[in-house]
Motif scaffolding. Structure first.
Motif, short mmCIF file in Angstrom:
data_model
loop_
_atom_site.label_atom_id
_atom_site.label_comp_id
_atom_site.label_asym_id
_atom_site.label_seq_id
_atom_site.Cartn_x
_atom_site.Cartn_y
_atom_site.Cartn_z
N UNK A 60 0.83 -1.21 0.00
CA UNK A 60 0.00 0.00 0.00
C UNK A 60 0.87 1.26 0.00
N UNK A 61 1.96 1.22 0.76
CA UNK A 61 2.86 2.37 0.81
C UNK A 61 3.48 2.61 -0.56
N UNK A 62 3.87 1.51 -1.21
CA UNK A 62 4.45 1.65 -2.55
C UNK A 62 3.43 2.25 -3.52
N UNK A 63 2.19 1.82 -3.43
CA UNK A 63 1.16 2.34 -4.34
C UNK A 63 0.87 3.82 -4.05
N UNK A 64 0.88 4.21 -2.78
CA UNK A 64 0.68 5.62 -2.43
C UNK A 64 1.80 6.48 -3.01
N UNK A 65 3.04 5.93 -3.01
CA UNK A 65 4.19 6.68 -3.53
C UNK A 65 4.28 6.62 -5.05
N UNK A 66 3.34 5.96 -5.71
CA UNK A 66 3.38 5.85 -7.16
C UNK A 66 4.31 4.78 -7.67
N UNK A 67 4.73 3.85 -6.82
CA UNK A 67 5.61 2.76 -7.23
C UNK A 67 4.79 1.51 -7.51
N UNK B 294 -1.53 7.54 5.53
CA UNK B 294 -0.33 7.58 4.68
C UNK B 294 -0.51 8.55 3.51
N UNK B 295 -1.71 8.56 2.93
CA UNK B 295 -1.98 9.50 1.83
C UNK B 295 -1.94 10.94 2.32
N UNK B 296 -2.53 11.19 3.51
CA UNK B 296 -2.51 12.53 4.06
C UNK B 296 -1.09 12.98 4.40
N UNK B 297 -0.28 12.05 4.94
CA UNK B 297 1.10 12.38 5.27
C UNK B 297 1.91 12.71 4.01
N UNK B 298 1.70 11.94 2.95
CA UNK B 298 2.43 12.21 1.70
C UNK B 298 2.03 13.58 1.14
N UNK B 299 0.76 13.90 1.24
CA UNK B 299 0.31 15.20 0.74
C UNK B 299 0.92 16.34 1.54
N UNK B 300 1.05 16.15 2.86
CA UNK B 300 1.65 17.20 3.68
C UNK B 300 3.11 17.43 3.33
N UNK B 301 3.81 16.37 2.94
CA UNK B 301 5.22 16.51 2.58
C UNK B 301 5.42 17.12 1.19
N UNK B 302 4.38 17.05 0.35
CA UNK B 302 4.52 17.55 -1.02
C UNK B 302 3.90 18.94 -1.19
N UNK B 303 2.81 19.19 -0.51
CA UNK B 303 2.08 20.45 -0.69
C UNK B 303 2.20 21.27 0.59
#
Length: 244
Positions: A10-17, A43-52
């Motif tokens: 799931x983490x890989x899919x969230x990261x686009x891998x 995990x999706x919310x955390x990735x968005x916080x690191x990007x936006x």
């Protein structure tokens, strides 16, 4: 398979891998596991916080900028009106000549008038050739040449047809005007091609494969890197001078 292994995919899919577990397997597991669904949302919310990130607040300087910018000057019409008057007078002289009026060309006798008219015709032919050559080198200039040369060919065609019908000119003489007719037709084609596919000026072009426009980067030793062709970088113009 336990949740920890699935969460790696799931983490890989969230990261686009590409996840190790197939997507359909992950979707079936998420449908029956609320803990993993909640984990994926976090995990999706955390990735968005690191990007936006929120843009920093800056003061609104609109009023100050508009107050300091000079007001645009009113459009000047004097030169354009003068140019329009000259154009009307010039057209009137030509029309008067076509109607047989004396506008001064025959004032020095028939021989002198014939020589002068021949010189005018030669000067005009040279000017037409220069204009067509300039349009070939600068396709954007074709639009400005079309009204003048198109009107010339139109009037020339009318008077040539009248002269042919009255027997005042031979067919071979009229056929000699075919070159300027072909030039106007090619001028129209060049104008149409440039309007559909405008090419940037040479100074704005970037070599293929060099999206940055900075040219090939030199190697550490100052010599060309093996296996990499050297590319020439072109100087870039300001964006305000670029065609859309």
């Amino acid at each position: 398979m336990n949740c920890s292994d699935l969460r790696e995919s799931l983490s890989a899919r969230v990261d686009g891998e590409q996840p190790e577990v197939a997507d359909d397997v992950l979707d079936r597991h998420l449908a029956g596991c609320p803990d993993c669904r909640a984990w994926q949302e976090r995990a999706t919310a955390l990735r968005r916080l690191t990007l936006v990130r929120e843009a920093p607040r800056v003061p609104d300087l609109t009023a100050r900028i508009l107050a300091e910018v000079p007001a645009p000057r009113p459009q000047q019409w004097r030169l354009r009106v003068a140019l329009g008057l000259v154009a009307l007078v010039q057209s009137g002289l030509g029309l008067a000549e076509l109607l047989g009026a004396d506008v001064g060309h025959a004032a020095h006798g028939s021989l002198a008038a014939a020589v002068h008219l021949g010189n005018e015709s030669a000067a005009w032919n040279v000017a037409v050739g220069i204009g067509l050559l300039w349009a070939a080198l600068r396709p954007a200039a074709a639009a400005g040449l079309l009204p003048a040369l198109g009107g010339f060919v139109l009037v020339l065609g009318l008077v040539s047809g009248i002269d042919l019908s009255t027997g005042q000119v031979a067919v071979d003489r009229v056929a000699s005007h075919g070159l300027v007719v072909a030039g106007v037709a090619l001028l129209f084609a060049v104008r149409r091609q440039h309007a559909r596919h405008p090419a940037p000026p040479l100074a704005d072009r970037v070599p293929a494969g060099d999206e940055t426009g900075l040219g090939a980067a030199p190697s550490d030793a100052g010599t060309p890197s093996p296996g990499r062709p050297q590319r020439r970088g072109f100087p870039q113009r300001p964006t305000g001078r670029r065609a859309a």
